[in-house]
Design a protein around this motif. Structure first.
Motif, PDB file in Angstrom:
ATOM      1  N   ASN A 197     -14.248   0.489  -6.103  1.00 55.66           N
ATOM      2  CA  ASN A 197     -12.754   0.482  -6.838  1.00 55.66           C
ATOM      3  C   ASN A 197     -12.384  -0.439  -6.658  1.00 55.66           C
ATOM      4  OD1 ASN A 197     -13.748   2.333  -8.423  1.00 55.66           O
ATOM      5  ND2 ASN A 197     -12.855   3.791  -7.128  1.00 55.66           N
ATOM      6  N   HIS A 198     -12.568  -0.790  -4.680  1.00 52.09           N
ATOM      7  CA  HIS A 198     -11.611  -1.835  -4.709  1.00 52.09           C
ATOM      8  C   HIS A 198     -11.953  -3.414  -4.867  1.00 52.09           C
ATOM      9  CE1 HIS A 198      -9.194  -3.898  -1.303  1.00 52.09           C
ATOM     10  NE2 HIS A 198      -9.630  -4.401  -0.773  1.00 52.09           N
ATOM     11  N   GLN A 209      -8.583  -7.058 -10.345  1.00 50.77           N
ATOM     12  CA  GLN A 209      -7.148  -7.147 -11.150  1.00 50.77           C
ATOM     13  C   GLN A 209      -6.323  -8.209 -10.642  1.00 50.77           C
ATOM     14  OE1 GLN A 209      -5.327  -3.683 -13.096  1.00 50.77           O
ATOM     15  NE2 GLN A 209      -4.722  -3.847 -10.712  1.00 50.77           N
ATOM     16  N   LEU A 210      -6.250  -8.082  -8.978  1.00 46.99           N
ATOM     17  CA  LEU A 210      -5.109  -8.801  -8.799  1.00 46.99           C
ATOM     18  C   LEU A 210      -5.293 -10.852  -8.688  1.00 46.99           C
ATOM     19  CD1 LEU A 210      -3.224  -9.565  -6.636  1.00 46.99           C
ATOM     20  CD2 LEU A 210      -4.613  -9.486  -4.694  1.00 46.99           C
ATOM     21  N   PHE A 260      -2.252  -1.717  -6.014  1.00 52.77           N
ATOM     22  CA  PHE A 260      -3.799  -0.632  -5.863  1.00 52.77           C
ATOM     23  C   PHE A 260      -4.614  -2.011  -4.402  1.00 52.77           C
ATOM     24  CE2 PHE A 260      -1.915   0.619  -9.971  1.00 52.77           C
ATOM     25  CZ  PHE A 260      -2.514   2.559  -9.657  1.00 52.77           C
ATOM     26  N   SER A 261      -4.777  -3.265  -4.969  1.00 58.12           N
ATOM     27  CA  SER A 261      -5.866  -3.492  -3.961  1.00 58.12           C
ATOM     28  C   SER A 261      -5.557  -3.564  -2.362  1.00 58.12           C
ATOM     29  CB  SER A 261      -5.740  -5.292  -3.978  1.00 58.12           C
ATOM     30  OG  SER A 261      -4.169  -5.418  -3.678  1.00 58.12           O
ATOM     31  N   SER A 300       0.973  -1.507   0.178  1.00 57.56           N
ATOM     32  CA  SER A 300      -0.142   0.274  -0.054  1.00 57.56           C
ATOM     33  C   SER A 300       0.939   1.054   0.074  1.00 57.56           C
ATOM     34  CB  SER A 300      -0.422   0.073   0.613  1.00 57.56           C
ATOM     35  OG  SER A 300       0.090   0.091   2.222  1.00 57.56           O
ATOM     36  N   ALA A 360      -1.329  -4.980  -8.925  1.00 58.35           N
ATOM     37  CA  ALA A 360      -1.851  -5.302  -8.333  1.00 58.35           C
ATOM     38  C   ALA A 360      -2.249  -4.978  -7.144  1.00 58.35           C
ATOM     39  CB  ALA A 360      -2.493  -6.294  -8.974  1.00 58.35           C
ATOM     40  N   HIS A 401     -10.160  -3.510  -8.185  1.00 56.65           N
ATOM     41  CA  HIS A 401      -8.710  -4.296  -7.607  1.00 56.65           C
ATOM     42  C   HIS A 401      -8.584  -5.597  -7.555  1.00 56.65           C
ATOM     43  CE1 HIS A 401      -7.971  -0.392  -8.259  1.00 56.65           C
ATOM     44  NE2 HIS A 401      -8.076   0.479  -7.714  1.00 56.65           N
TER      45      HIS A 401
END
Length: 853
Positions: free
Chosen positions: A172-173, A179-180, A209-210, A106, A206, A176
């Motif tokens: 958004n989370h 995507q992860l 962002f996550s 993060s 990824a 993410h």
């Protein structure tokens, strides 16, 4: 094989992440956890310009790159700034030449790593420059150590959450995380031999962002009091220019400079960017750059006003297309949450209604089809594999397929309005082989009705919806609890009330709950277990009960062989129904031949009974009527199997016991077993007949599953249908107290039968007879099975018996068992040892597991 080879190569020859030749490396005080224990973190960085400890005491600029990327993307800018200032451009952990394997990626964790780097290099206060995702890092660094920050420059940088992607943290989370998940699966399930381990779109990217939560950044901006420069391109499509304007509003002392460039000006045209930053740093060093204390009062007043969502710009052109694509993809994660978020953006004027609704519709419709096709492609294969096949028989699947085929439209439209039910319902519909074209039409119509409605509802009540969502975010645990309880009540009680089937199944469930005879063993048996433990203490033998039948391993408590017990009755004078053991070691073809040959030798070849040699409560018992059914059973049977001639007539459970000191044994109880029937009326189908039967409704789930292949058949008036063929209470038979059948002649015959089995004193016979009167004379019967120590006096299940009556009977049964076992022990019989009983238990569990598989 390729994947295995790729995994081995990646394990033994991992892709090295080393600093570039022109980079420096510093091991910082932070550590990471590895399989070998704590390990240090190495940060690669580039240094430009004079050192801060030189005679000139040049200020230090810390330049942070974005994500994905590394310090290469800001090296040109760093080199220009290095002409006047000491400039450090590190690779954040997870990128470039720094350590890639860390626990937290993060922006707050990155800020801590950078503080450790500054400490290791003995660098004092710095001017922070954050590019793109690096903007969150420099803001978190200022929040962690405000005394280390001379100024902040946000260069096309993120900040306020509301301007990021879809504007909602949770949505958004979810993106993410998706995507992860995708990049992780790509990395671990595709053979690439390390090629993807240092790709730009990597798992650490990824995770960056996550793992990051942008929501605190607004508060950090609002509390920052030092000098700030905001540089942003008017054509930036990755971080909206409106975000820069909002940051300038929140930070009233900030200098906002908009240019005609896009997001990548930092490395495409570094000269003007470096000039602006250099001028700003010089003014900060000279003390002439504005701070919050010297900010314009009008801007201070503007900063104090609450956030206005109307400032979020309307998406247009490429930005609109990007957001619509993200919305469509988001529906694959949460359809309803995406529609609500889309409605909020419509309410704020960010998105137009029609394109937004169309994007949600396309995503939802496409997702529904994908789930359906996934069920069709993979579901059938899953049905044939453990553990699914343990719970779903081919008959149940066939019933489900017919029901879905009939109720397809209702299913689709009902689940469309019940969040959480769609994925399993649509996957099941595809798995059951229903028609694609028809279901695609159902999906299309349901989506066309639901999507515009939900988006419009959210848009019309945007503020109220937003307030609800914010409240849910503050009380997530309570929300999940209430939601779960609501859906449970809705799905299990409310919805079933709207159909005859649902109402009758609720009646059956209530009767099973309130009538003790249907209680599961874990609910009924604790008092009996407690009493048995007391008896064991009283008789000074925890396993004494296993000595009740010395002729049966473990006394017949668990794991006993049915074949072994039937052999013990070999001297009963032909009173046992003919049987034969089919060993599991034989090939399936030989087992089938043996069973068919046995049937040919019987007086009546069909039907035959097949059952596992070790089992309980009727599990695995089947009545077969053709060679095809024999083949199907024995092909899948994994353990030793007994084939037995079918004994016609009425069934009784005769519980016998004999104390070694008695002259003769006695019948403790008799159970009359009846096989329930329903009678047709020419109007109702079999399902309705079962549900409308006052006794049948209690066991409706079992009866419906057993007759699933013809539930929709309508019986002619007066025609009866027997619901079960096996005399087992948990498999649908009805038990009554059969004490009326006991006569002195019958008791004498059962005693003679039992004495023919050396070492048998206590247990229950399952007996069938075509002539009850002959049976009472001790004639015309056949023994189907004999159970030992754990046999119940099943007459307790007579519906007229209360719970206390059942307990009194079982307590008396177990008291007599311990007395008989104690007498046998005194006569030299040895109870089973714990090791022997454990072996029997393992044998029993293995046999049950093998049968289920």
């Amino acid at each position: 094989m390729l994947l295995a080879a790729s995994t081995l190569v990646r394990h033994f020859r991992p892709v090295p992440h080393r600093p570039a030749p022109d980079e420096l490396a510093q091991v910082v005080g932070a550590v990471r956890d590895t399989a070998m224990g704590p390990a240090p973190v190495t940060i690669a960085y580039r240094r430009f310009g004079p050192r801060a400890d030189s005679a000139r005491q040049a200020p230090t600029v810390l330049l942070i790159h974005g994500s994905p990327g590394d310090n290469d993307e800001v090296t040109g800018l760093a080199a220009i700034l290095g002409q006047h200032y000491q400039t450090l451009a590190p690779d954040l952990p997870g990128f470039g030449g720094s350590t890639w394997d860390v626990l937290d990626y993060s922006n707050r964790a990155h800020a801590r790593y950078l503080l450790a780097l500054l400490d290791s290099l003995h660098v004092g206060p710095v001017h922070l420059v954050g590019f793109s995702m690096g903007g969150g890092v420099v803001l978190q660094l200022e929040a962690l150590a405000p005394g280390r920050v001379r100024s902040i420059t946000l260069l096309a940088a993120i900040g306020a959450q509301e301007y990021e992607l879809l504007g909602d943290y949770h949505l958004n989370h979810a993106l993410h995380l998706a995507q992860l998940a995708g990049l992780t699966l790509l990395r671990d399930l595709v053979p690439h031999f390390g090629w993807l381990d240092d790709a730009m779109l990597s798992v650490p990217y990824a995770r960056n962002f996550s793992d990051t939560d942008q929501r605190p950044l607004r508060g950090i901006l609002a509390g920052y009091a030092g000098p700030m420069l905001i540089l942003h391109g008017a054509r930036d499509v990755l971080v909206a220019p409106a975000a820069a304007r909002e940051h300038a509003r929140i930070v009233p002392q900030a200098e906002l400079r908009m240019n005609e460039g896009d997001h990548f000006a930092a490395f495409l045209t570094p000269e003007p960017v470096a000039e602006a930053i250099g001028d700003f740093v010089a003014r900060v060093e000279a003390g002439t750059a504005p701070t919050r204390a010297t900010a314009d009062p009008a801007r201070l007043a503007a900063a104090a006003r609450p956030f206005d969502r109307a400032t979020i710009p309307k998406a247009e052109g490429f930005a609109l297309v990007l957001v619509l694509v993200l919305l469509a993809l988001s529906t694959l994660i949460s359809e309803d949450l995406t529609c609500i978020a889309a409605g909020l953006m419509v309410a704020n004027g960010t998105l137009p209604y029609l394109p937004t609704t169309l994007a949600c519709f396309i995503g939802i419709f496409g997702g529904d089809l994908l789930v359906f096709l996934a069920g069709r492609t993979f579901g059938r294969a899953v049905l044939g594999r453990a553990p699914i096949r343990w719970f779903l028989s081919p008959e149940a699947v066939a019933v489900g397929a017919r029901w879905v085929d009939r109720q397809g439209a209702r299913l689709v439209f009902t689940t469309r309005f019940l969040p959480g039910t769609r994925l399993p319902a649509y996957f099941a519909a595809g798995m059951l082989g229903t028609g694609l074209g028809r279901f695609a039409l159902y999906f299309f119509v349901a989506c066309a009705l639901w999507t515009p409605f939900l988006v419009a509802l959210s848009a019309a009540f945007g503020e109220a919806v937003q307030a609800v969502l914010e409240g849910l975010a503050r009380h997530t645990g309570l929300y999940l609890l209430v939601t779960g309880a609501t859906f449970f009540v809705l799905l299990k009680i409310i919805i079933p009330l709207f159909s005859h089937r649902g109402r009758r199944l609720l009646v059956g469930r209530w009767r099973r709950l309130t009538r003790w005879e249907f209680w599961p063993r874990w609910a009924f048996y604790p008092p009996v277990v407690a009493y048995v433990c007391w008896l064991a203490v009283r008789h000074r033998g925890l396993l004494l009960f296993t000595a009740v039948n010395p002729g049966i391993p473990g006394g017949g408590f668990v794991g006993e062989s049915k074949a072994g017990i039937l052999r013990g009755l070999a001297g009963a004078g032909g009173r046992v129904a003919p049987w034969e053991l089919i060993p599991a070691a034989l090939p399936p073809e030989a087992r089938v031949r043996q069973a068919l040959a046995f049937g040919a030798r019987c007086a009546a070849a069909w039907p035959l009974v097949l059952k596992p040699d070790i089992g309980e409560r009727g599990s695995g018992v089947a009545v077969v009527r053709s060679p095809e059914e024999v083949t199907a059973y024995l092909t899948h049977a994994r353990g030793d199997t007994i084939v037995q001639a079918y004994a016609p007539g009425q069934e009784f459970g005769v519980f016998y016991l004999r104390h070694p000191g008695w002259d003769r044994g006695r019948i403790f109880s008799v159970t009359e077993k009846r096989f329930p029937t329903v009678t047709g009326d020419g109007r109702r189908d079999i399902e309705t007949l079962i549900l409308d039967d006052e006794r049948g409704v209690c066991m409706a789930p079992f009866y419906l599953a057993r007759h699933g292949h013809h539930l929709d058949e309508i019986l002619p008036a007066g025609q009866a249908l027997q619901l079960v063929e096996l005399g087992t209470h948990c498999r649908g038979a009805v038990f009554f107290d059969g004490a009326w059948v006991v006569t002195p002649a019958l008791e004498a015959e059962i005693d003679r039968l039992s004495r023919s089995f050396d070492g048998f004193f206590f247990g229950r016979y399952d007996i069938r007879t075509p002539d009850v009167a002959a049976f009472q004379r001790g004639e015309g019967y056949q023994v189907v099975e004999l159970n030992g120590a754990t046999a119940e006096a099943t007459s307790i299940y007579d519906p007229k018996n209360g719970l206390l009556t059942a307990y009194r009977t079982l307590f008396e049964q177990w008291r007599l068992l311990f007395e008989i076992a104690a007498a046998n022990r005194a006569r030299g019989a040895r109870p089973a040892t714990p090791r022997e009983l454990l072996a029997l238990l393992r044998q029993h569990r293995a046999a049950i597991r093998t049968h289920r598989e």
